[in-house]
Scaffold this motif. Structure first.
Motif, mmCIF file in Angstrom:
data_model
loop_
_atom_site.group_PDB
_atom_site.id
_atom_site.type_symbol
_atom_site.label_atom_id
_atom_site.label_comp_id
_atom_site.label_asym_id
_atom_site.label_seq_id
_atom_site.Cartn_x
_atom_site.Cartn_y
_atom_site.Cartn_z
ATOM 1 N N HIS A 7 83.739 30.118 -48.946
ATOM 2 C CA HIS A 7 85.097 30.519 -49.316
ATOM 3 C C HIS A 7 85.231 30.539 -50.836
ATOM 4 N N ALA A 54 87.788 30.820 -52.432
ATOM 5 C CA ALA A 54 89.044 30.178 -52.834
ATOM 6 C C ALA A 54 88.790 28.935 -53.673
ATOM 7 N N CYS A 101 90.746 28.224 -57.081
ATOM 8 C CA CYS A 101 91.537 27.000 -57.202
ATOM 9 C C CYS A 101 91.142 26.250 -58.469
ATOM 10 N N LEU A 105 91.656 21.663 -53.557
ATOM 11 C CA LEU A 105 91.083 22.243 -52.343
ATOM 12 C C LEU A 105 89.790 21.504 -52.007
ATOM 13 N N CYS A 111 88.933 21.228 -48.420
ATOM 14 C CA CYS A 111 88.646 21.688 -47.057
ATOM 15 C C CYS A 111 87.438 22.634 -46.987
ATOM 16 N N ASN A 126 87.041 24.795 -44.881
ATOM 17 C CA ASN A 126 87.536 26.085 -44.410
ATOM 18 C C ASN A 126 88.398 26.799 -45.448
ATOM 19 N N ILE A 132 91.180 25.823 -47.152
ATOM 20 C CA ILE A 132 92.634 25.656 -47.101
ATOM 21 C C ILE A 132 93.025 24.544 -48.074
ATOM 22 N N PRO A 133 93.919 24.822 -49.039
ATOM 23 C CA PRO A 133 94.254 23.805 -50.048
ATOM 24 C C PRO A 133 95.098 22.660 -49.498
ATOM 25 N N SER A 134 95.336 21.674 -50.340
ATOM 26 C CA SER A 134 96.150 20.506 -50.046
ATOM 27 C C SER A 134 95.581 19.734 -48.848
ATOM 28 N N GLY A 155 94.659 20.768 -46.095
ATOM 29 C CA GLY A 155 93.583 21.532 -45.479
ATOM 30 C C GLY A 155 93.772 21.808 -44.002
ATOM 31 N N CYS A 156 92.646 22.022 -43.331
ATOM 32 C CA CYS A 156 92.694 22.346 -41.896
ATOM 33 C C CYS A 156 92.924 21.103 -41.052
ATOM 34 N N CYS A 160 88.231 17.245 -44.706
ATOM 35 C CA CYS A 160 89.666 16.982 -44.537
ATOM 36 C C CYS A 160 89.911 15.623 -43.897
#
Length: 221
Positions: A41, A43, A47, A184, A186, A188, A190-192, A194-195, A201
């Motif tokens: 990812h 992302a 981030c 970030l 996670c 996968n 996904i920030p904060s 996450g998943c 996570c």
């Protein structure tokens, strides 16, 4: 009294962002270096870029996608399941990653006039990754100095902290909300929080819950 310039090996995750705040407190000048190693990812890189911009520190991305050509793992291949089995390295282990990242970070640090390197590795919550161990870091520090005829110092402020203690350090640095909301971790992408299902996570959120519980106990006492 603040020390010289430092380079933070930076991913935009909980650990490296906490290290970035630690560096900003302890060094006069701070730069970040992020690695594009074909992670599943992108992302993560964006981030990291956003955090560096918000904290007004320099941001450098180095292309390390060669790693992705040499090994198959769950961090660089979305067709490999993220898994952890007892007695085995997690499928997310990228062989040689921290070795290469820190070595290239040292080259970059020398180019910008820095001899301090900061990384968020931890032997307490390290998922069995051999390149997160204190012995590896100390060994690599000696090797890099010999290879480059330099006096680098590799700092590992999280080495002996579990995830709850990393949250405590972020809070102590005045960065708790920032780390909680803008990083970030996670697998996968996904920030904060996450998943809330992948190993990264689960470890992050378990540590957060433990730290918040300890604060409640402290207040009640």
């Amino acid at each position: 009294m603040k020390q010289e310039k430092a380079v933070v090996v930076f991913s935009g995750g909980q650990d490296s962002t906490t290290c970035l705040f630690w560096a900003l407190k302890n060094f006069k000048g701070v730069a970040t270096v992020t690695f594009d190693y074909g992670q599943r990812h992108h992302a993560e890189i964006e981030c990291a870029r956003q955090i560096a911009s918000e904290l007004d520190v320099s941001f450098k991305v180095l292309d390390m996608q060669l790693i992705n050509q040499l090994s198959a793992n769950a961090l660089t291949r979305d067709d490999i399941e993220v898994s952890e089995k007892e007695g085995q390295l997690p499928s997310t282990f990228v062989p040689g990653r921290n070795h290469l990242f820190l070595s290239f970070a040292a080259v970059y640090a020398q180019a910008i006039g820095s001899r301090h390197l900061i990384t968020g590795v931890s032997e307490t919550d390290f998922s069995g990754y051999p390149d997160c161990r204190d012995t590896f870091i100390k060994s690599l520090n000696v090797t890099v100095n010999l290879a480059m005829d330099a006096q680098f110092v590799i700092h590992t402020p999280l080495m002996w902290l579990d995830k709850a203690e990393v949250w405590a350090l972020a809070d102590e640095l005045g960065a708790f909300n920032f780390v909680q909301e803008k990083t970030l971790t996670c697998y996968n992408g996904i920030p904060s929080t996450g998943c809330e299902e992948c190993p990264a996570c689960l470890l992050r959120n378990k540590g957060l819950a433990s730290y918040l519980d300890s604060k409640v106990v402290s207040i009640n006492n």
